[in-house]
Each structure stands twice: as structure tokens, then as C-alpha cells.
Design a protein around this motif. Structure first.
Motif, PDB file in Angstrom:
ATOM      1  N   LEU A 149       9.591  -5.360   3.621  1.00  0.00           N
ATOM      2  CA  LEU A 149      10.697  -4.970   2.743  1.00  0.00           C
ATOM      3  C   LEU A 149      10.399  -3.632   2.077  1.00  0.00           C
ATOM      4  N   CYS A 150       9.187  -3.475   1.584  1.00  0.00           N
ATOM      5  CA  CYS A 150       8.806  -2.218   0.922  1.00  0.00           C
ATOM      6  C   CYS A 150       8.765  -1.049   1.902  1.00  0.00           C
ATOM      7  N   ASP A 151       8.225  -1.285   3.093  1.00  0.00           N
ATOM      8  CA  ASP A 151       8.145  -0.223   4.093  1.00  0.00           C
ATOM      9  C   ASP A 151       9.522   0.252   4.541  1.00  0.00           C
ATOM     10  N   ALA A 152      10.462  -0.669   4.680  1.00  0.00           N
ATOM     11  CA  ALA A 152      11.809  -0.329   5.141  1.00  0.00           C
ATOM     12  C   ALA A 152      12.682   0.252   4.025  1.00  0.00           C
ATOM     13  N   ASN A 153      12.266   0.054   2.790  1.00  0.00           N
ATOM     14  CA  ASN A 153      13.056   0.497   1.635  1.00  0.00           C
ATOM     15  C   ASN A 153      12.128   1.134   0.612  1.00  0.00           C
ATOM     16  N   ARG A 154      11.951   2.415   0.707  1.00  0.00           N
ATOM     17  CA  ARG A 154      11.010   3.124  -0.177  1.00  0.00           C
ATOM     18  C   ARG A 154      11.396   3.021  -1.652  1.00  0.00           C
ATOM     19  N   GLU A 155      12.627   2.636  -1.932  1.00  0.00           N
ATOM     20  CA  GLU A 155      13.060   2.466  -3.325  1.00  0.00           C
ATOM     21  C   GLU A 155      12.480   1.197  -3.939  1.00  0.00           C
ATOM     22  N   VAL A 156      12.057   0.249  -3.112  1.00  0.00           N
ATOM     23  CA  VAL A 156      11.455  -0.985  -3.620  1.00  0.00           C
ATOM     24  C   VAL A 156      10.006  -0.676  -3.969  1.00  0.00           C
ATOM     25  N   ILE A 157       9.688  -0.823  -5.268  1.00  0.00           N
ATOM     26  CA  ILE A 157       8.342  -0.453  -5.718  1.00  0.00           C
ATOM     27  C   ILE A 157       7.465  -1.658  -6.025  1.00  0.00           C
ATOM     28  N   LEU A 158       8.055  -2.862  -6.038  1.00  0.00           N
ATOM     29  CA  LEU A 158       7.259  -4.060  -6.289  1.00  0.00           C
ATOM     30  C   LEU A 158       7.966  -5.277  -5.700  1.00  0.00           C
ATOM     31  N   VAL A 159       7.188  -6.102  -5.028  1.00  0.00           N
ATOM     32  CA  VAL A 159       7.643  -7.424  -4.593  1.00  0.00           C
ATOM     33  C   VAL A 159       6.518  -8.375  -4.964  1.00  0.00           C
ATOM     34  N   SER A 207       0.833   1.833  -6.200  1.00  0.00           N
ATOM     35  CA  SER A 207      -0.518   1.780  -6.765  1.00  0.00           C
ATOM     36  C   SER A 207      -0.563   1.623  -8.282  1.00  0.00           C
ATOM     37  N   GLU A 208       0.307   2.290  -9.042  1.00  0.00           N
ATOM     38  CA  GLU A 208       0.183   2.197 -10.494  1.00  0.00           C
ATOM     39  C   GLU A 208       0.590   0.836 -11.054  1.00  0.00           C
ATOM     40  N   LEU A 209       1.214  -0.006 -10.247  1.00  0.00           N
ATOM     41  CA  LEU A 209       1.583  -1.344 -10.688  1.00  0.00           C
ATOM     42  C   LEU A 209       0.663  -2.428 -10.128  1.00  0.00           C
ATOM     43  N   SER A 210      -0.194  -2.082  -9.199  1.00  0.00           N
ATOM     44  CA  SER A 210      -0.938  -3.076  -8.436  1.00  0.00           C
ATOM     45  C   SER A 210      -1.961  -3.875  -9.240  1.00  0.00           C
ATOM     46  N   ASN A 211      -2.423  -3.371 -10.363  1.00  0.00           N
ATOM     47  CA  ASN A 211      -3.446  -4.098 -11.122  1.00  0.00           C
ATOM     48  C   ASN A 211      -2.856  -4.963 -12.230  1.00  0.00           C
ATOM     49  N   GLN A 212      -1.549  -5.204 -12.195  1.00  0.00           N
ATOM     50  CA  GLN A 212      -0.904  -5.973 -13.255  1.00  0.00           C
ATOM     51  C   GLN A 212      -0.247  -7.253 -12.737  1.00  0.00           C
ATOM     52  N   THR A 213      -0.750  -7.807 -11.658  1.00  0.00           N
ATOM     53  CA  THR A 213      -0.099  -8.971 -11.044  1.00  0.00           C
ATOM     54  C   THR A 213      -0.032 -10.181 -11.980  1.00  0.00           C
ATOM     55  N   ASP A 214      -1.055 -10.383 -12.807  1.00  0.00           N
ATOM     56  CA  ASP A 214      -1.022 -11.510 -13.746  1.00  0.00           C
ATOM     57  C   ASP A 214       0.106 -11.347 -14.760  1.00  0.00           C
ATOM     58  N   LYS A 215       0.287 -10.130 -15.268  1.00  0.00           N
ATOM     59  CA  LYS A 215       1.366  -9.857 -16.223  1.00  0.00           C
ATOM     60  C   LYS A 215       2.727 -10.076 -15.582  1.00  0.00           C
ATOM     61  N   PHE A 216       2.897  -9.583 -14.350  1.00  0.00           N
ATOM     62  CA  PHE A 216       4.182  -9.740 -13.661  1.00  0.00           C
ATOM     63  C   PHE A 216       4.499 -11.209 -13.423  1.00  0.00           C
ATOM     64  N   ALA A 217       3.498 -11.973 -13.055  1.00  0.00           N
ATOM     65  CA  ALA A 217       3.712 -13.404 -12.822  1.00  0.00           C
ATOM     66  C   ALA A 217       4.141 -14.097 -14.103  1.00  0.00           C
ATOM     67  N   ALA A 218       3.474 -13.784 -15.194  1.00  0.00           N
ATOM     68  CA  ALA A 218       3.820 -14.399 -16.482  1.00  0.00           C
ATOM     69  C   ALA A 218       5.240 -14.010 -16.905  1.00  0.00           C
ATOM     70  N   MET A 219       5.576 -12.719 -16.775  1.00  0.00           N
ATOM     71  CA  MET A 219       6.925 -12.253 -17.123  1.00  0.00           C
ATOM     72  C   MET A 219       7.986 -12.898 -16.241  1.00  0.00           C
ATOM     73  N   SER A 220       7.734 -12.921 -14.952  1.00  0.00           N
ATOM     74  CA  SER A 220       8.719 -13.445 -13.992  1.00  0.00           C
ATOM     75  C   SER A 220       9.018 -14.914 -14.245  1.00  0.00           C
ATOM     76  N   SER A 221       7.975 -15.688 -14.427  1.00  0.00           N
ATOM     77  CA  SER A 221       8.203 -17.121 -14.651  1.00  0.00           C
ATOM     78  C   SER A 221       8.894 -17.363 -15.989  1.00  0.00           C
ATOM     79  N   THR A 222       8.544 -16.583 -16.990  1.00  0.00           N
ATOM     80  CA  THR A 222       9.171 -16.732 -18.307  1.00  0.00           C
ATOM     81  C   THR A 222      10.648 -16.358 -18.264  1.00  0.00           C
ATOM     82  N   LEU A 223      10.971 -15.220 -17.660  1.00  0.00           N
ATOM     83  CA  LEU A 223      12.379 -14.806 -17.553  1.00  0.00           C
ATOM     84  C   LEU A 223      13.196 -15.813 -16.756  1.00  0.00           C
TER      85      LEU A 223
END
Length: 141
Positions: free
Chosen positions: A28-38, A54-70
Motif C-alpha cells: 500500500l505504501c509503495d503504490a501510494n507515496r502519500e501514505v506515510i504510515l500503516v 523513517s521519522e515515525l518508525s520509532n513510535q509504534t507503541d504510541k501509535f498503537a495506544a492512540m489507535s486503540s483509544t480513538l
């Protein structure tokens, strides 16, 4: 409540399910350069897999917590307002859109997060995200 610990234990980095998941996320990311995170996480906030710039890659724990909460807040809001279950939450921001979608992965409920820059219109991001959840929910052990 599903046993999320069991889900985490099943998902070692070399499992066929994990390899398939990451492959579809990367495609999905390769086919759509506008997608910056999955990102895919359990409904209780544990990361399963994440593919991002790359600048988002070290925050997976934060994203998981935010995603599940939202997702949980959206579910609760929809229920309180007698609107049934919430399937997708969309956050429109100045630089793009964030989509939080409920899905199943190897039979367990999860939350898929897709972040797209505003060069990708919301309808396209939503369409491609829905396509991805169909593929993810078909992955088996």
C-alpha cells in the motif's frame, strides 16, 4: 475478551501471517507515496506491525495506544448516540488524513491505522484502506 497475549505470541517476525501482513502494508505504501504510515494493533493497544516513513518508525507503541483509544472512544460515542457500531474513525488534519478502522487479523479484533498526506484525497484513502482491511482479515495462521 479475546486473549491478546496469545495473539502476540503467535506473531513472531517470521510467521507466515506476519510476513503476509507486512507485505500488504508495504505494498500500500509503495503504490501510494502519500501514505506515510500503516499500523495494525490489538484493540487493547499493543502493536502488531507497522510500516512507516523513517521519522515515525520509532513510535509504534504510541501509535498503537492512540489507535486503540480513538477506536474505543468512537465505539462508545456511536453507541451512546444510538448509531450502532463504529467501523471507521477519520481525523482530517491540516497536513492529511488519519483513518482508524476495525478489522480482524488471524481471527482477532484489531485496529488498522492509515495516515495519508493531503495530496491523497480522503475518498481514495478510505477506498484503499477498506481494500487493505479485506486482505488483512483474510490472513490466516
Amino acid at each position: 475478551m479475546p486473549d491478546m497475549t496469545m495473539l502476540k505470541e503467535k506473531l513472531d517476525e517470521k510467521s507466515p501471517a506476519k510476513i503476509a501482513l507486512l507485505s500488504h502494508m508495504k505494498a500500500l505504501c509503495d503504490a501510494n507515496r502519500e501514505v506515510i504510515l500503516v499500523s495494525l494493533c490489538t484493540t487493547d493497544g499493543f502493536p502488531i506491525s507497522c510500516f512507516s516513513i523513517s521519522e515515525l518508525s520509532n513510535q509504534t507503541d504510541k501509535f498503537a495506544a492512540m489507535s486503540s483509544t480513538l477506536s474505543a472512544l468512537s465505539d462508545s460515542s456511536a453507541s451512546q448516540m444510538k448509531q450502532g457500531k463504529c467501523d471507521i474513525t477519520i481525523v482530517e488534519a491540516t497536513a492529511g488524513n488519519m483513518l482508524f478502522v476495525k478489522t480482524d487479523y488471524i481471527g482477532k479484533p484489531c485496529v488498522l491505522t492509515v495516515v495519508a498526506q493531503n495530496k491523497m484525497v480522503l475518498a481514495e484513502a478510505r477506498y484503499k484502506t477498506k481494500k487493505l482491511i479485506g486482505v488483512i482479515s483474510a490472513i490466516t495462521e
